[in-house]
Design a protein around this motif. Structure first.
Motif, PDB file in Angstrom:
ATOM      1  N   ALA A 170       0.529  -1.191  -0.065  1.00  0.00           N
ATOM      2  CA  ALA A 170       0.088  -0.425  -0.114  1.00  0.00           C
ATOM      3  C   ALA A 170       1.020   1.461  -0.146  1.00  0.00           C
ATOM      4  CB  ALA A 170      -0.720   0.230   1.282  1.00  0.00           C
ATOM      5  N   SER A 171       0.321   2.305  -0.618  1.00  0.00           N
ATOM      6  CA  SER A 171       1.165   3.578  -0.378  1.00  0.00           C
ATOM      7  C   SER A 171       1.606   3.921   0.875  1.00  0.00           C
ATOM      8  CB  SER A 171       0.278   4.892  -1.004  1.00  0.00           C
ATOM      9  OG  SER A 171      -0.369   4.539  -2.195  1.00  0.00           O
ATOM     10  N   PHE A 175      -9.135   3.831   1.434  1.00  0.00           N
ATOM     11  CA  PHE A 175      -8.578   2.641   2.202  1.00  0.00           C
ATOM     12  C   PHE A 175      -7.794   1.257   1.280  1.00  0.00           C
ATOM     13  CE2 PHE A 175      -9.121  -2.001   3.133  1.00  0.00           C
ATOM     14  CZ  PHE A 175      -8.880  -2.380   4.464  1.00  0.00           C
ATOM     15  N   GLU A 176      -7.868   1.410   0.127  1.00  0.00           N
ATOM     16  CA  GLU A 176      -6.963   1.407  -0.148  1.00  0.00           C
ATOM     17  C   GLU A 176      -5.562   1.789  -0.527  1.00  0.00           C
ATOM     18  OE1 GLU A 176      -9.482   2.761  -1.871  1.00  0.00           O
ATOM     19  OE2 GLU A 176     -10.411   0.390  -2.170  1.00  0.00           O
ATOM     20  N   GLU A 177      -5.290   2.444  -0.081  1.00  0.00           N
ATOM     21  CA  GLU A 177      -3.909   3.000  -0.183  1.00  0.00           C
ATOM     22  C   GLU A 177      -2.703   2.704   0.970  1.00  0.00           C
ATOM     23  OE1 GLU A 177      -3.968   7.652  -0.983  1.00  0.00           O
ATOM     24  OE2 GLU A 177      -5.680   7.377  -0.597  1.00  0.00           O
ATOM     25  N   PHE A 178      -3.536   2.153   2.659  1.00  0.00           N
ATOM     26  CA  PHE A 178      -3.329   1.593   3.731  1.00  0.00           C
ATOM     27  C   PHE A 178      -3.367   0.004   3.593  1.00  0.00           C
ATOM     28  CE2 PHE A 178      -4.937   5.378   3.445  1.00  0.00           C
ATOM     29  CZ  PHE A 178      -4.226   6.109   4.497  1.00  0.00           C
ATOM     30  N   GLN A 181      -4.832   0.354  10.255  1.00  0.00           N
ATOM     31  CA  GLN A 181      -4.145   1.809   9.848  1.00  0.00           C
ATOM     32  C   GLN A 181      -5.112   2.747   9.094  1.00  0.00           C
ATOM     33  OE1 GLN A 181      -1.661   2.101   6.114  1.00  0.00           O
ATOM     34  NE2 GLN A 181      -0.266   2.871   7.454  1.00  0.00           N
ATOM     35  N   PHE A 182      -5.750   2.208   8.811  1.00  0.00           N
ATOM     36  CA  PHE A 182      -6.782   3.731   8.199  1.00  0.00           C
ATOM     37  C   PHE A 182      -7.845   4.385   9.035  1.00  0.00           C
ATOM     38  CE2 PHE A 182     -10.848   4.366   5.134  1.00  0.00           C
ATOM     39  CZ  PHE A 182     -10.072   5.475   5.191  1.00  0.00           C
ATOM     40  N   ALA A 183      -8.010   3.769  10.215  1.00  0.00           N
ATOM     41  CA  ALA A 183      -8.911   4.165  11.254  1.00  0.00           C
ATOM     42  C   ALA A 183      -7.883   5.056  12.556  1.00  0.00           C
ATOM     43  CB  ALA A 183      -9.901   3.064  12.335  1.00  0.00           C
TER      44      ALA A 183
END
Length: 202
Positions: free
Chosen positions: A41-42, A140-143, A148-150
């Motif tokens: 992920a980015s 979400f796809e970046e994480f 981590q997203f939360a």
């Protein structure tokens, strides 16, 4: 004169052709390659705090500057939402402060009258809202995962609180200019977070 190719050559060519995959092209004629399932992920190598700090100006403040809706456009967008859906957007508005939560409260609110509507606006130090993260376009796809997203939500909200001016009871009755991150539900505002707030000069 027609030259006959050896059978082995014909079979080899046939196998090569059968193994080819047709690749779709984009609007510029470039091949559209599928995402590598093993790709990271980015933001996989960064902490939520690092992501918030490094992207604050480019994705939050610039995003708010470039894409902020007017108050009326935001209300129209809310009206157009389908049931059981939500949307987070940046909004620019002006209004008058009518109340400020006590300094001792953790989830302080600034109440602002905007276009005749009383709007509670979160100013922290504790903000429980995904509005900034989602309005800024983080996906979400970046994480790496949901955790981590939360956690980015908390990091962005903390970054936001640090750059807001000190707001106290002296703001009551004063006109203000606002840039808000707002989460919309059909026909209503779910929550609003102050991203930029300035007192208007008399």
């Amino acid at each position: 004169m027609v030259t006959k190719l050896p059978l082995a050559v014909l079979l080899s060519a046939s196998m090569l052709l059968s193994g080819c995959t047709v690749v779709d092209l984009d609007e510029n004629g470039q091949p559209i390659l599928p995402k590598d399932p093993a790709a990271k992920a980015s933001f996989s190598s960064q902490t939520p705090q690092q992501i918030a700090q490094e992207n604050w100006d480019s994705r939050v403040l610039k995003g708010a500057q470039d894409r902020a809706l007017t108050w009326n456009d935001m209300k129209n967008k809310s009206t157009a939402l389908k049931a059981e859906t939500s949307s987070s957007v940046f909004v620019k508005a002006t209004g008058t402060v009518t109340a400020v939560s006590d300094d001792a409260e953790r989830e302080r609110l600034l109440t602002v009258t905007i276009n005749g509507e009383s709007v509670p606006v979160a100013i922290g130090p504790v903000i429980r809202s995904n509005a900034i993260r989602d309005a800024a376009g983080f996906k979400f796809e970046e994480f790496t995962n949901q955790v981590q997203f939360a956690r980015l939500t908390k990091a962005l909200n903390q970054q936001n609180v640090q750059q807001l001016p000190k707001i106290d009871g002296s703001w009551v009755g004063k006109p203000v200019q606002l840039t808000l991150a707002v989460t919309l539900q059909p026909q209503r505002i779910e929550d609003a977070v102050a991203v930029v707030i300035k007192q208007e000069q008399p």
